[in-house]
Enzyme design. Structure first.
Site, PDB file in Angstrom:
ATOM      1  N   HIS A  63     -16.014   7.924 -13.051  1.00  0.00           N
ATOM      2  CA  HIS A  63     -15.141   8.245 -11.925  1.00  0.00           C
ATOM      3  C   HIS A  63     -14.361   7.006 -11.519  1.00  0.00           C
ATOM      4  CE1 HIS A  63     -13.777   9.864  -8.089  1.00  0.00           C
ATOM      5  NE2 HIS A  63     -14.014  11.037  -8.643  1.00  0.00           N
ATOM      6  N   ASP A 123     -18.318  17.391 -12.029  1.00  0.00           N
ATOM      7  CA  ASP A 123     -18.165  18.397 -13.079  1.00  0.00           C
ATOM      8  C   ASP A 123     -19.358  18.503 -14.018  1.00  0.00           C
ATOM      9  OD1 ASP A 123     -15.593  19.277 -12.323  1.00  0.00           O
ATOM     10  OD2 ASP A 123     -14.767  17.410 -13.079  1.00  0.00           O
TER      11      ASP A 123
HETATM   12  N1  COA Z   1     -17.716   8.335 -21.142  1.00  0.00           N
HETATM   13  C1  COA Z   1     -17.732   7.130 -21.744  1.00  0.00           C
HETATM   14  N2  COA Z   1     -17.111   6.035 -21.238  1.00  0.00           N
HETATM   15  C2  COA Z   1     -16.451   6.182 -20.082  1.00  0.00           C
HETATM   16  C3  COA Z   1     -16.399   7.400 -19.391  1.00  0.00           C
HETATM   17  C4  COA Z   1     -17.058   8.510 -19.976  1.00  0.00           C
HETATM   18  N3  COA Z   1     -17.026   9.718 -19.379  1.00  0.00           N
HETATM   19  N4  COA Z   1     -15.676   7.260 -18.286  1.00  0.00           N
HETATM   20  C5  COA Z   1     -15.276   5.985 -18.260  1.00  0.00           C
HETATM   21  N5  COA Z   1     -15.743   5.336 -19.351  1.00  0.00           N
HETATM   22  C6  COA Z   1     -15.501   3.927 -19.694  1.00  0.00           C
HETATM   23  C7  COA Z   1     -14.157   3.823 -20.422  1.00  0.00           C
HETATM   24  O1  COA Z   1     -14.294   3.958 -21.795  1.00  0.00           O
HETATM   25  C8  COA Z   1     -13.692   2.457 -19.988  1.00  0.00           C
HETATM   26  O2  COA Z   1     -14.362   1.511 -20.775  1.00  0.00           O
HETATM   27  P1  COA Z   1     -13.721   0.064 -21.090  1.00  0.00           P
HETATM   28  O3  COA Z   1     -13.717  -0.640 -19.785  1.00  0.00           O
HETATM   29  O4  COA Z   1     -14.648  -0.497 -22.071  1.00  0.00           O
HETATM   30  O5  COA Z   1     -12.335   0.343 -21.621  1.00  0.00           O
HETATM   31  C9  COA Z   1     -14.221   2.327 -18.556  1.00  0.00           C
HETATM   32  O6  COA Z   1     -15.361   3.193 -18.472  1.00  0.00           O
HETATM   33  C10 COA Z   1     -13.221   2.735 -17.493  1.00  0.00           C
HETATM   34  O7  COA Z   1     -12.756   4.046 -17.846  1.00  0.00           O
HETATM   35  P2  COA Z   1     -11.315   4.575 -17.489  1.00  0.00           P
HETATM   36  O8  COA Z   1     -11.037   5.802 -18.272  1.00  0.00           O
HETATM   37  O9  COA Z   1     -10.314   3.453 -17.576  1.00  0.00           O
HETATM   38  O10 COA Z   1     -11.531   4.914 -15.962  1.00  0.00           O
HETATM   39  P3  COA Z   1     -10.552   5.699 -15.048  1.00  0.00           P
HETATM   40  O11 COA Z   1     -10.898   5.324 -13.670  1.00  0.00           O
HETATM   41  O12 COA Z   1      -9.153   5.500 -15.484  1.00  0.00           O
HETATM   42  O13 COA Z   1     -10.896   7.238 -15.344  1.00  0.00           O
HETATM   43  C11 COA Z   1     -12.123   9.257 -15.416  1.00  0.00           C
HETATM   44  C12 COA Z   1     -11.808   7.991 -14.614  1.00  0.00           C
HETATM   45  C13 COA Z   1     -12.850  10.230 -14.529  1.00  0.00           C
HETATM   46  C14 COA Z   1     -10.817   9.902 -15.869  1.00  0.00           C
HETATM   47  C15 COA Z   1     -12.999   8.872 -16.632  1.00  0.00           C
HETATM   48  O14 COA Z   1     -14.226   8.385 -16.196  1.00  0.00           O
HETATM   49  C16 COA Z   1     -13.177  10.036 -17.600  1.00  0.00           C
HETATM   50  O15 COA Z   1     -12.313  10.256 -18.455  1.00  0.00           O
HETATM   51  N6  COA Z   1     -14.305  10.797 -17.477  1.00  0.00           N
HETATM   52  C17 COA Z   1     -14.522  11.954 -18.333  1.00  0.00           C
HETATM   53  C18 COA Z   1     -13.739  13.149 -17.818  1.00  0.00           C
HETATM   54  C19 COA Z   1     -14.314  13.695 -16.525  1.00  0.00           C
HETATM   55  O16 COA Z   1     -15.502  13.922 -16.413  1.00  0.00           O
HETATM   56  N7  COA Z   1     -13.430  13.937 -15.563  1.00  0.00           N
HETATM   57  C20 COA Z   1     -13.800  14.504 -14.277  1.00  0.00           C
HETATM   58  C21 COA Z   1     -13.612  13.519 -13.173  1.00  0.00           C
HETATM   59  S1  COA Z   1     -14.239  14.120 -11.639  1.00  0.00           S
END
Ligand code: COA
Length: 385
Positions: A263, A321
């Protein structure tokens, strides 16, 4: 001259775009508040209608105020026959989120007050949207499955009527309470992507329907509300408990994201995930297939957490979720209805944010850092290219 990258905030992380009175997400402590009340209190003691009132007016209702608010919603709990025929003609293969988007635009075209920009008319439109979105998707489900089309009932609450129309039978009081709680938990959540989208569109002075259509599109994405459908598909693709660990290892090795985890704001467990997990534990107890699904989800959560922590990632936890899908599956909802459930709840937050936006509006107009071709290139006519 093109700018440098000093004022560059990818994903707008950490950027405050406006003030709000609606909700506060405490990402460090893992707390969520609506108008100052903890989500735990609201989930335990309130109904969808009470919390919707809170987000609309900033205070919890008295019983008279609640009665009047419910009456407003009930008065809009019907679909125009023309809209029903449009739903009947909608491709049955359409995703219910696409149906919601298309039919919300249709609702706007059927709203006789569409041109009335007064605050009073906008509030009536907001009530109409909240009351009618559940009818649109449940009617679509009735049509696509070929079951008889259900008419809404005036004697049921918002949550119960949704389940009734979707499944063709009245929910038990326990099912109603569980579903009502899930709706409350999804209603607002700070400056999340779909709410931001709603605010961006509202800031152009576009009508409230347009803002909601855009927000539905944002919510459908797998990184936002679309994650809940992916979580259940993922859990269902894992047949046995001993396949959970290899599945996670494979994902981690391929550096693929695990749906339902992570998140932008929460760096601890999402408080909504905690409540949904507890609800699921109590609710699925009598059903062996659902029990197995919940066991898989719990094991998945444990193993994934261990993997993340081993990698030094103390900031990736289950989000809202991850456990909601188990609950919706137990309630008998089709998988592609999980994100629409999110939408019929979050719409309350969207319309409340629409009102905050228009109250003290400034159009959103950020900038890009230009990194394209050299400026002032020589123009080459078509016959010389
Ligand atoms: N699984 C594995 N790694 C994850 C992850 C996940 N679900 N969520 C974040 N990470 C890692 C990323 O790979 C990244 O790693 P790095 O620093 O080595 O590059 C780091 O954590 C930051 O992730 P990032 O995608 O840049 O964070 P964000 O704040 O931009 O995105 C979300 C937040 C929610 C979009 C992201 O956590 C995600 O894609 N989650 C899965 C989808 C989901 O469940 N969405 C519902 C949200 S309520």
């Amino acid at each position: 001259m093109p700018e440098n990258r000093e004022n560059y905030f990818p994903g707008l992380e950490g950027v405050n775009i406006d003030t709000t009175r609606l909700s506060f997400v405490d990402g460090k402590q893992g707390r969520l508040y609506y108008c100052g009340y903890t989500i735990e209190d609201l989930a335990a003691h309130c109904t969808f209608e009470e919390v919707a009132y809170l987000l609309f007016y900033g205070e919890l209702p008295t019983s008279k105020q609640l009665y009047d608010f419910k009456s407003l919603l009930l008065a809009e709990r019907y679909l125009d026959p023309h809209l029903k025929s449009i739903i009947t003609l909608t491709p049955k293969t359409g995703h219910p989120m696409a149906v919601l988007q298309a039919l919300t635009a249709q609702l706007a075209m059927h709203d006789r007050e569409i041109a009335d920009k007064s605050l009073e008319a906008k509030k009536r439109k907001a009530i109409r949207i909240i009351a009618k979105l559940p009818l649109v998707v449940t009617y679509f489900e009735n049509v696509r499955t070929g079951m008889r089309t259900m008419e809404p009932r005036d004697d049921l609450g918002h949550a119960a009527n949704y389940l009734y129309m979707l499944r063709g039978k009245e929910p038990t009081p326990e099912e109603e309470k569980v579903f009502d709680t899930a709706l409350i938990l999804h209603m607002d959540h700070g400056c999340n992507n779909s709410t931001f989208t709603c605010r961006v569109v509202s800031s152009t002075e576009a009508d409230i329907y347009s803002a909601v259509v855009a927000a539905i599109g944002s919510l459908s994405g797998p990184l936002h509300g679309g994650a809940n459908e992916r979580v259940i598909r993922m859990l269902e693709s894992i047949e046995e408990l001993d396949e959970v660990e290899p599945y996670i290892n494979d994902k981690v090795e391929k550096k693929e994201k695990i749906m339902g985890f992570g998140h932008r704001v929460y760096k601890v467990m999402d408080p909504r995930a905690k409540i949904l997990r507890e609800l699921a534990e109590d609710f699925v107890v009598d059903d062996p297939a659902m029990n197995k699904c919940l066991k898989k989800a719990n094991l998945f959560y444990k193993v994934a957490e261990e993997r993340f922590q081993k990698q030094g990632r103390m900031d990736i936890w289950p989000n809202v979720d991850f456990f909601s899908g188990v609950l919706y599956k137990a309630l008998g909802l089709p998988r592609d209805f999980f994100t629409p459930v999110f939408a019929i709840s979050r719409v309350v937050g969207w319309v409340a944010h629409h009102f905050e936006q228009v109250e003290d509006n400034r159009i959103y107009r950020p900038r890009f850092i230009y990194e394209g071709a050299a400026l002032g290139r020589d123009f080459v006519p078509m016959n010389k290219r």
